[in-house]
Each structure stands twice: as C-alpha cells, then as structure tokens.
Scaffold this motif. Sequence first.
Motif, mmCIF file in Angstrom:
data_model
loop_
_atom_site.group_PDB
_atom_site.id
_atom_site.type_symbol
_atom_site.label_atom_id
_atom_site.label_comp_id
_atom_site.label_asym_id
_atom_site.label_seq_id
_atom_site.Cartn_x
_atom_site.Cartn_y
_atom_site.Cartn_z
ATOM 1 N N GLU A 266 44.853 -40.936 13.291
ATOM 2 C CA GLU A 266 46.266 -40.533 13.218
ATOM 3 C C GLU A 266 47.095 -41.083 14.369
ATOM 4 N N CYS A 267 46.558 -41.978 15.130
ATOM 5 C CA CYS A 267 47.279 -42.476 16.308
ATOM 6 C C CYS A 267 48.568 -43.180 15.933
ATOM 7 N N GLY A 268 48.646 -43.744 14.745
ATOM 8 C CA GLY A 268 49.840 -44.490 14.373
ATOM 9 C C GLY A 268 50.899 -43.674 13.680
ATOM 10 N N ILE A 269 50.629 -42.406 13.357
ATOM 11 C CA ILE A 269 51.608 -41.606 12.623
ATOM 12 C C ILE A 269 52.685 -41.087 13.572
ATOM 13 N N SER A 270 53.827 -40.672 13.007
ATOM 14 C CA SER A 270 54.943 -40.187 13.818
ATOM 15 C C SER A 270 54.665 -38.769 14.299
ATOM 16 N N SER A 271 55.482 -38.340 15.246
ATOM 17 C CA SER A 271 55.335 -36.978 15.776
ATOM 18 C C SER A 271 55.657 -35.941 14.716
ATOM 19 N N LEU A 272 56.613 -36.243 13.841
ATOM 20 C CA LEU A 272 56.951 -35.301 12.775
ATOM 21 C C LEU A 272 55.782 -35.143 11.808
ATOM 22 N N GLU A 273 55.125 -36.260 11.479
ATOM 23 C CA GLU A 273 53.960 -36.177 10.602
ATOM 24 C C GLU A 273 52.838 -35.407 11.268
ATOM 25 N N ARG A 274 52.691 -35.630 12.579
ATOM 26 C CA ARG A 274 51.661 -34.892 13.318
ATOM 27 C C ARG A 274 51.918 -33.399 13.257
ATOM 28 N N ASP A 275 53.163 -32.987 13.464
ATOM 29 C CA ASP A 275 53.511 -31.566 13.413
ATOM 30 C C ASP A 275 53.292 -30.990 12.021
ATOM 31 N N SER A 276 53.531 -31.791 10.990
ATOM 32 C CA SER A 276 53.360 -31.322 9.621
ATOM 33 C C SER A 276 51.883 -31.076 9.310
ATOM 34 N N ILE A 277 51.027 -31.989 9.738
ATOM 35 C CA ILE A 277 49.578 -31.813 9.524
ATOM 36 C C ILE A 277 49.101 -30.562 10.275
ATOM 37 N N GLU A 278 49.621 -30.362 11.471
ATOM 38 C CA GLU A 278 49.244 -29.192 12.276
ATOM 39 C C GLU A 278 49.639 -27.903 11.570
ATOM 40 N N SER A 279 50.850 -27.861 11.024
ATOM 41 C CA SER A 279 51.324 -26.661 10.339
ATOM 42 C C SER A 279 50.437 -26.327 9.144
ATOM 43 N N GLU A 280 49.984 -27.359 8.432
ATOM 44 C CA GLU A 280 49.107 -27.141 7.272
ATOM 45 C C GLU A 280 47.809 -26.464 7.713
ATOM 46 N N LEU A 281 47.234 -26.910 8.849
ATOM 47 C CA LEU A 281 45.996 -26.312 9.341
ATOM 48 C C LEU A 281 46.192 -24.838 9.667
ATOM 49 N N PHE A 282 47.278 -24.499 10.334
ATOM 50 C CA PHE A 282 47.478 -23.132 10.804
ATOM 51 C C PHE A 282 47.875 -22.162 9.691
ATOM 52 N N ARG A 283 48.079 -22.694 8.479
ATOM 53 C CA ARG A 283 48.326 -21.786 7.358
ATOM 54 C C ARG A 283 47.017 -21.302 6.739
ATOM 55 N N SER A 284 45.918 -21.891 7.198
ATOM 56 C CA SER A 284 44.605 -21.494 6.681
ATOM 57 C C SER A 284 43.987 -20.428 7.575
ATOM 58 N N SER A 285 42.994 -19.709 7.059
ATOM 59 C CA SER A 285 42.287 -18.671 7.804
ATOM 60 C C SER A 285 41.214 -19.322 8.672
ATOM 61 N N PRO A 286 40.914 -18.780 9.872
ATOM 62 C CA PRO A 286 41.495 -17.568 10.488
ATOM 63 C C PRO A 286 42.727 -17.850 11.338
ATOM 64 N N TRP A 287 43.199 -19.112 11.365
ATOM 65 C CA TRP A 287 44.299 -19.479 12.266
ATOM 66 C C TRP A 287 45.612 -18.816 11.859
#
Length: 690
Positions: A266-287
Amino acid sequence: MGRIDGSSEALQQLRAELEPIHRDFNRLDALTLRRGLRLPRVAVVGELSSGKSSVLEAFTHIDFPIRELHGTLFTTALILRCSSVAKADAKITTGDKSPKSETRIQPLKRSGADQRDLGGIIEDATSSLEIKRIDGSYPQHGLYIKLSGPDLLPLFIVDLPGIRWQAEYRADALLCRELAEREMLNPDVTILAVIPAQDSPNVFKILDMVRRYDPRGERTLGIITKPDMATSQAEQIKFAKVATNMDPTYKLGLGWHILRNRSASECGISSLERDSIESELFRSSPWSSIPAQARGAWMLRVRLSRILQDSIKKSFPDLSKATENKLEAIEARLARLGPPLCSIDEARNYMFKVAARFQILAAAALRGEYSDAFFGEITFDNVSSPSDDTRVRKLRALMGDLNSAFALVLVTKGAQQRITDSEHPPENETEIPAHLQPLVEFYHQADTTSTPKNELVSHVEKMLSSNTSGQGFTTEKMVTHLFRNQSSPWESITTTHFELAKSSVKAFVEAALAHIIGTDNRALGQVLKTFVDPFFEQKSEELESKLKELLKYYKEGYIQTHETNFRRILLQGQSALQTTTSPTEQGAWSTTRSNAEAAVTEMTKYYNFALQTFTENVIILGVENCLVSQMLEILNLDRVLELSDDKLKVLTTEPLETTQRRAALQLERSDLTAALKACQRHQNRGVSGN
C-alpha cells in the motif's frame, strides 16, 4: 520518495486547531518579553519496527522514510512554523558524551526552499553522520529540519530512533535509550508511546521506560499499531481492551489510540485511501468495541490537537501573571507621567487635586496614621538611614526616633567633659538602642573627655584664689564660667539635629509629591522649585534664628542657679569651717576649697536641669513649631489660587518627548490587554460548585 506537503488535509486540520491558540499565546509571550513559550512538542518513542513512522505519517500526512533493518541512530526533529515565506533548512549536530566535547553544528547541502524531500534530507544526514564508537560509546547526533510556510502548523515533532532490546545490539540499544530518555525528561514534551499489536514478552516494555519520566501518564498517549497483524482472537481482544484504557495494568492519563499501518503493498496509495482501508478494519470485531474517538488517523489528529492545545495552555498562568505585572508597571509609568493638560482650567484643576492629595498625606504623616498605600507596609525594622524612602514616608515615627537620638547625643556627648568621682562612681552608662544607633552616628560628635572631680575642683580652687573679688560674687561667676564651658557642644549638636530634621521633612515632601505627580512628569520639578525649595530656604533661616534664641541665655545671660539650694550649701560649708578650724591661713585655704567644690557641684546640678529644658525647647519650639507643623503650608488650595496663568503654564506644560512616551505606553497597554483577552478565550471555563 514522499514530499512534505503543508496543504494536506491532515495538516490543515491540525493547523485549524493549533494555529490560533499558538498565535495568540505567542503574541502575548512576545509582548511580555518572556520569550519562554515553545512550540508544541511531540516525541514518538517505540521499539524498532513498531510502526513509529506510520504514526507520524498518519497524523501529519508527511511521508517519514521507513528503515526496517537497523533504523537510524540519531534523533530526527521536524520543526514546523507558519510564515509568509516557504523555506526549508536542515542541520545536523554532532558530539560525544564527554564533558570536554563540544557539540558541533553543520548545515546540510540539501537545505533550501525547493528542497522539501524529507527522505532525501534524512539520507543526506545519514551519510554525513559517522556513527562510530568513541571510548566505548556512540556519540549523540541529531538531525533538525526547520520548515516554514504559509500553510504549516506550529509544531515540533521528534522522531526518536527505535529502541532495541536484543543483546547483539547492546551498544545501539544503549544509545537509542539515552536519546529517548533525554527527550522524555523535558516536561513540555507530549510522548506518543508506540506499541505494536503482537504477542511478545517485550511488547509493553516501552511503557516501563516511559513511566520513569511520566509516572502517571499525564503527558503520554499510547498508540497501538498493526492491529491487522494480530492473528489470534485472544491477541485482538487483549489489545482492544488496552485501547479502551480500561485495563489497570496499562492505564494512561491521556489514554490510548489505535491505528492501522500501511502494508508493503500500500505504499503507493493516497492518504485518503489509507484512511478508508483503516476505517473498514475498525468496523469489524473486536475493534468496533473501541470508542470511535480512540481509533483511526482522523480522530488521532483531533485528539492530538486537543492534547497540544492543553500543553500550550499550561503556560497561561505564568504568562497571565507576567502580563498582569507588566500592565501594572505600565500603569505606574503612566501615573508617573500624569495626565495630559491642554488648558489653563485643566492645569489649575490638576494642581488643586495635587494640593488636596498632598494635604491628606501630610496630615496623615503628622498624625502618624499610615493606612494609605503611599506609606507602604508597617515594619518593625527601623535600622536604616533617615533618608531611606521607607522611613521618610512614616515621618512621625522617624521624627520621634530623630528626637530620641538627639537627646541621647546630648546626654552622652553634650558635656565638654565628663566629671568622675572615685568616691561616688557613676551609674551604668546610657545604652543606645540598636534602632537608634544609625541615627546617632549622623551627629559626628567627638566623645566627651573624662576629668576627675578632684582635678577640676583643684583647678577651680586656683582660679578662685587668684580672684580678689567678694566670695559670693566670685563663686556664682565661676559657676557661670564652668557651665558655659561644659555646655559648649550644644550648639553644634543642635545644628546637626536641625539639619537632619529639615532633610527628613524635605525628603518626605518630595516623596509625597513624586507619588502624587509622578517621577516622569515634568511638573514635579517645577512644583519642587516653586513651592518646596523656597519653603525650606525660609525654614533654614528660621531654625538658625531659633537656635540663637535658645542659646542666647546660656551663652550671654546671667545664669541664676537654684538660689536656696546654693545658699544652703554655702552655709553648711561655713558652719563646718567654724567648728573645725580657726581663721588662720590654713582656714582660708579650706574655705576656698569648699567654695570650689560647691561651684563644681552647683554647676553639675544646674547643667542637668538646663539640659532637660534645652532639649525640650529644641524639640518643641524648634523642630516641631518652626518646621514639622508648618509642612502643610507648602502646598494648599490657597497657594494654587494665587498662581498666575503664566505660572500654571510653566508648571504643567510637558515636552513632546513626554507626550510621545505616554502615547507609546498607552498603545502597549492596549496591545497587552487585547492579547490577554485573546488568550483567555482559549481557556476552558470551569464549573462552580460546592
């Protein structure tokens, strides 16, 4: 390689929060000349490969280069400042830990307004720094990158080298811990303690090091990284609980936050894309059980902004106190300058107020009432000069001490000679109290010489024997002669006392008028010349005349001793002679001796009686009546009414310099007040309660 971009959404978000409060506080700090307000400072500390660089990138959107193998062995400080001109400068500091070693600073060639490649700058620094052992230890190096621009937030970020625990990296580990500990010692630093979400016995060891410098975690925010790398459910639940700050073992005052790092792909993706992937992870349990404000890059920027704001606000009490002190000093200087006077009526009205205020202070001083702020605090330490400002303001107390000192000097040094009697030794000598000793020393009077009574009687006897006049006349004349010789020091002592009293009263008057008018006001000098100086010139002449009057009788008049007692002494002496001797030559000699003794005794008695009368006359008729009680006449309403318009103009017209100084002080006061109010708007309002 990533570039430093001040216009990124992340930096703009931080800037919107931090820039106004830092600007206002920095403005107030500069106006108070404290120069003590520092940039909000953040230090990121964690193990090697714990995800520190990803944390920095998450809340700044600045690409910090990742060195997975051994990492750096020096501190990287990024100093961001908001300015109208874009500029980037970098320097490196080199130096070992030896006390004899001096830190050396050298610029990097890559510095410049167009060179904002952070990775390139760090690469240049790494190649320029020779990390070699010196006497068994590594030198402590640092890289400082100062970046200025119109879109940058004020922030000081310190990226510390990754901590090593492995034995094979012992020297590296020691250097990295020393660099980290030196930074954490600073109480103004907000610590971001980075902990990767992995099952390792040393994973929370970094907290032990941090807690040595922040035991309560009041300035430590824990950052959990790499949550997607936690493979087992137990690991995920454990770190999710830590992130809620509910686990007492790992509880921190600032709490915890959890972030997802970029993966290698993911080194080449934008910061917005990075934040979007992060948000998807934190919608899952137990996060998802972690509060929303404790997860994700976006909320980290929000939390960090608030933490840094609170860090800046900690300086407000001291800054506010410094501002209040400076405002008080400005008000005092404005008071000393006095108000601007434009017309004759304003000038006369101003002088009326000065006279009225002077009357109040002078009357209170004469009564010994010191409740007005002018007199200062009541003290019990009077060991000081009569010209000391704190003493002259309490005039009645000072005059009381001066009169007491005068009386002591007359008692101890007022007689030309001290007559001693071996048969009747004198009582204990007069002791001078400690608080009066400095005043007594102002008289500079020579010590009295001691003369045995027998010697003085023999001297008087010879003088009487050579005189052919009548017995009574000769004895009385001898008493007068002895008294005038004995009291001869009175004149010089009293002259000194009048001078001390006059200078004390004058010092009080000048202090009172300076307090009322202001020392920077030109009117003060004119008032002193017009009212004060002529008054004391007149009083000098009056006191001189009064001293001549008080001494006239003792120096020129016919001294009349206590006649009944004098005749009784003579008759007793004659009666004794008639019963013990016959009128032979030896008898005549004994009568002369007796008369000499009587003259010395009578003179001594009269001297003591006259000394008391003279002392009271000097204090009451001289100091009090001629000087102290007349002080109210120096400046009163009637004297102001008598002033002509031309004289008023001379008294109150100020030079251009004074006008300009007043305007500058008023502007400075306005700026300070406005800056203080701006800072107060950033303060949290408390809630009143029991």
